[in-house]
Design a protein around this motif. Structure first.
Motif, PDB file in Angstrom:
ATOM      1  N   UNK A  60      40.920  31.114  59.874  1.00 57.24           N
ATOM      2  CA  UNK A  60      39.889  31.512  60.843  1.00 57.24           C
ATOM      3  C   UNK A  60      39.321  32.877  60.484  1.00 57.24           C
ATOM      4  N   UNK A  61      40.196  33.808  60.119  1.00 62.69           N
ATOM      5  CA  UNK A  61      39.771  35.153  59.732  1.00 62.69           C
ATOM      6  C   UNK A  61      38.899  35.117  58.477  1.00 62.69           C
ATOM      7  N   UNK A  62      39.278  34.339  57.493  1.00 62.18           N
ATOM      8  CA  UNK A  62      38.505  34.277  56.248  1.00 62.18           C
ATOM      9  C   UNK A  62      37.142  33.618  56.469  1.00 62.18           C
ATOM     10  N   UNK A  63      37.085  32.632  57.349  1.00 59.00           N
ATOM     11  CA  UNK A  63      35.785  32.035  57.686  1.00 59.00           C
ATOM     12  C   UNK A  63      34.900  33.058  58.401  1.00 59.00           C
ATOM     13  N   UNK A  64      35.491  33.877  59.254  1.00 58.02           N
ATOM     14  CA  UNK A  64      34.729  34.929  59.931  1.00 58.02           C
ATOM     15  C   UNK A  64      34.223  35.958  58.929  1.00 58.02           C
ATOM     16  N   UNK A 100      48.092  43.371  41.370  1.00 53.72           N
ATOM     17  CA  UNK A 100      46.843  43.122  40.658  1.00 53.72           C
ATOM     18  C   UNK A 100      45.938  44.334  40.710  1.00 53.72           C
ATOM     19  N   UNK A 101      44.924  44.294  39.892  1.00 55.62           N
ATOM     20  CA  UNK A 101      43.979  45.396  39.779  1.00 55.62           C
ATOM     21  C   UNK A 101      42.884  45.228  40.827  1.00 55.62           C
ATOM     22  N   UNK A 102      43.140  45.655  42.044  1.00 56.07           N
ATOM     23  CA  UNK A 102      42.174  45.549  43.134  1.00 56.07           C
ATOM     24  C   UNK A 102      41.565  46.924  43.436  1.00 56.07           C
ATOM     25  N   UNK A 103      40.384  46.897  44.010  1.00 57.78           N
ATOM     26  CA  UNK A 103      39.728  48.153  44.375  1.00 57.78           C
ATOM     27  C   UNK A 103      40.459  48.839  45.523  1.00 57.78           C
ATOM     28  N   UNK A 104      40.958  48.044  46.475  1.00 58.81           N
ATOM     29  CA  UNK A 104      41.657  48.609  47.626  1.00 58.81           C
ATOM     30  C   UNK A 104      42.410  47.494  48.335  1.00 58.81           C
ATOM     31  N   UNK A 105      43.245  47.883  49.320  1.00 59.12           N
ATOM     32  CA  UNK A 105      44.129  46.942  49.986  1.00 59.12           C
ATOM     33  C   UNK A 105      44.071  47.130  51.499  1.00 59.12           C
ATOM     34  N   UNK A 106      44.221  46.007  52.224  1.00 64.34           N
ATOM     35  CA  UNK A 106      44.219  45.987  53.689  1.00 64.34           C
ATOM     36  C   UNK A 106      45.405  45.156  54.139  1.00 64.34           C
ATOM     37  N   UNK A 107      46.299  45.753  54.946  1.00 59.69           N
ATOM     38  CA  UNK A 107      47.519  45.069  55.378  1.00 59.69           C
ATOM     39  C   UNK A 107      47.613  45.025  56.896  1.00 59.69           C
ATOM     40  N   UNK A 108      47.978  43.867  57.423  1.00 59.96           N
ATOM     41  CA  UNK A 108      48.252  43.704  58.850  1.00 59.96           C
ATOM     42  C   UNK A 108      49.762  43.659  59.063  1.00 59.96           C
ATOM     43  N   UNK A 109      50.284  44.649  59.797  1.00 60.93           N
ATOM     44  CA  UNK A 109      51.713  44.730  60.122  1.00 60.93           C
ATOM     45  C   UNK A 109      52.597  44.522  58.897  1.00 60.93           C
ATOM     46  N   UNK A 110      52.397  45.306  57.831  1.00 64.73           N
ATOM     47  CA  UNK A 110      53.180  45.084  56.604  1.00 64.73           C
ATOM     48  C   UNK A 110      54.680  45.230  56.856  1.00 64.73           C
ATOM     49  N   UNK A 166      40.783  37.425  65.316  1.00 67.96           N
ATOM     50  CA  UNK A 166      40.195  37.163  64.004  1.00 67.96           C
ATOM     51  C   UNK A 166      38.818  37.805  63.882  1.00 67.96           C
ATOM     52  N   UNK A 167      38.008  37.703  64.927  1.00 68.15           N
ATOM     53  CA  UNK A 167      36.680  38.323  64.917  1.00 68.15           C
ATOM     54  C   UNK A 167      36.791  39.842  64.841  1.00 68.15           C
ATOM     55  N   UNK A 168      37.724  40.410  65.598  1.00 64.70           N
ATOM     56  CA  UNK A 168      37.920  41.865  65.596  1.00 64.70           C
ATOM     57  C   UNK A 168      38.357  42.357  64.223  1.00 64.70           C
ATOM     58  N   UNK A 169      39.312  41.658  63.622  1.00 70.26           N
ATOM     59  CA  UNK A 169      39.785  42.068  62.301  1.00 70.26           C
ATOM     60  C   UNK A 169      38.733  41.841  61.227  1.00 70.26           C
ATOM     61  N   UNK A 170      37.937  40.782  61.364  1.00 69.99           N
ATOM     62  CA  UNK A 170      36.862  40.527  60.400  1.00 69.99           C
ATOM     63  C   UNK A 170      35.847  41.665  60.420  1.00 69.99           C
ATOM     64  N   UNK A 171      35.547  42.191  61.605  1.00 76.02           N
ATOM     65  CA  UNK A 171      34.642  43.343  61.699  1.00 76.02           C
ATOM     66  C   UNK A 171      35.214  44.544  60.955  1.00 76.02           C
TER      67      UNK A 171
END
Length: 206
Positions: free
Chosen positions: A44-48, A103-113, A190-195
């Motif tokens: 759902x989050x990825x679709x948003x 991996x070689x990513x520009x940046x990272x985003x974690x939810x409750x790691x 999901x909408x809040x996190x997508x924003x």
């Protein structure tokens, strides 16, 4: 769209969202049973995100999802190698999925790691409660268990629920889906996190 990716150990399936011209976020589900509880929410989050001009990939990793690798043969090292092989610009990881963020990513985003030692304690409690040799229904190798003991998350933009006392860049309302007895969804979250993710990606893109 259902697709696949190749890594040194073979070929695995993955879901793709968004267009080929958008920045790509690669998502990592939590390990083991928490993956089942959060998969619908992550989709759902990825679709948003796709609606906000952010593409994404949700790969099956060795020993998880539809992978042909048995769970008892999986290792953290192989999961990290497979995750690193998925083409993408950014990482989105949930809970123990942050341990696989490579991996070689520009940046990272974690939810409750979740740190590896934390997960290992939870798995040992599950085994003691069940009185079996399995860990919450999963047969795990000694190699993976040893890897978990030392596994740690990398630096990332960190988001947590308001009920979580740990430090975070953003606190959000709602109840953790991974604590529920059955798989569930939270479209408002999901909408809040997508924003937040869309704004974060655009800031990184400059």
């Amino acid at each position: 769209m259902i697709g696949h990716y190749d890594w040194a150990g073979g070929r695995e399936a993955m879901l793709r969202f968004g267009t080929a011209t958008d920045p790509v976020v690669v998502a990592a589900l939590p390990l083991f049973e928490e993956a089942n509880r959060t998969r619908t929410f992550v989709v759902t989050l990825l679709r948003a995100l796709a609606e906000r001009g952010i593409a994404s990939a949700l790969p099956d990793l060795p020993g998880q999802g539809e992978s042909l690798v048995p769970t008892e043969a999986a290792t953290i090292a192989d999961m990290r190698a497979a995750f690193a092989a998925v083409p993408g610009d950014y990482t989105l990881a949930i809970r123990s999925g942050a341990l696989l963020d490579a991996g070689d990513r520009k940046s990272r985003w974690h939810l409750a790691p979740q740190q590896g030692a934390e997960l290992l304690r939870e798995l040992n409690r599950l085994r003691q409660t069940s009185g079996s040799e399995d860990f919450g229904g999963n047969r795990l190798s000694d190699i993976l268990l040893a890897e978990l003991e030392a596994a740690a998350t990398s630096h990332a933009r960190t988001v947590r629920h308001e009920t979580d006392v740990k430090a975070a860049d953003l606190k959000v309302p709602g109840a953790p889906l991974w604590r529920r007895a059955e798989p569930d969804n939270d479209t408002a979250l999901a909408e809040l996190l997508a924003d937040d993710i869309a704004a974060w990606v655009r800031a990184c893109e400059g």
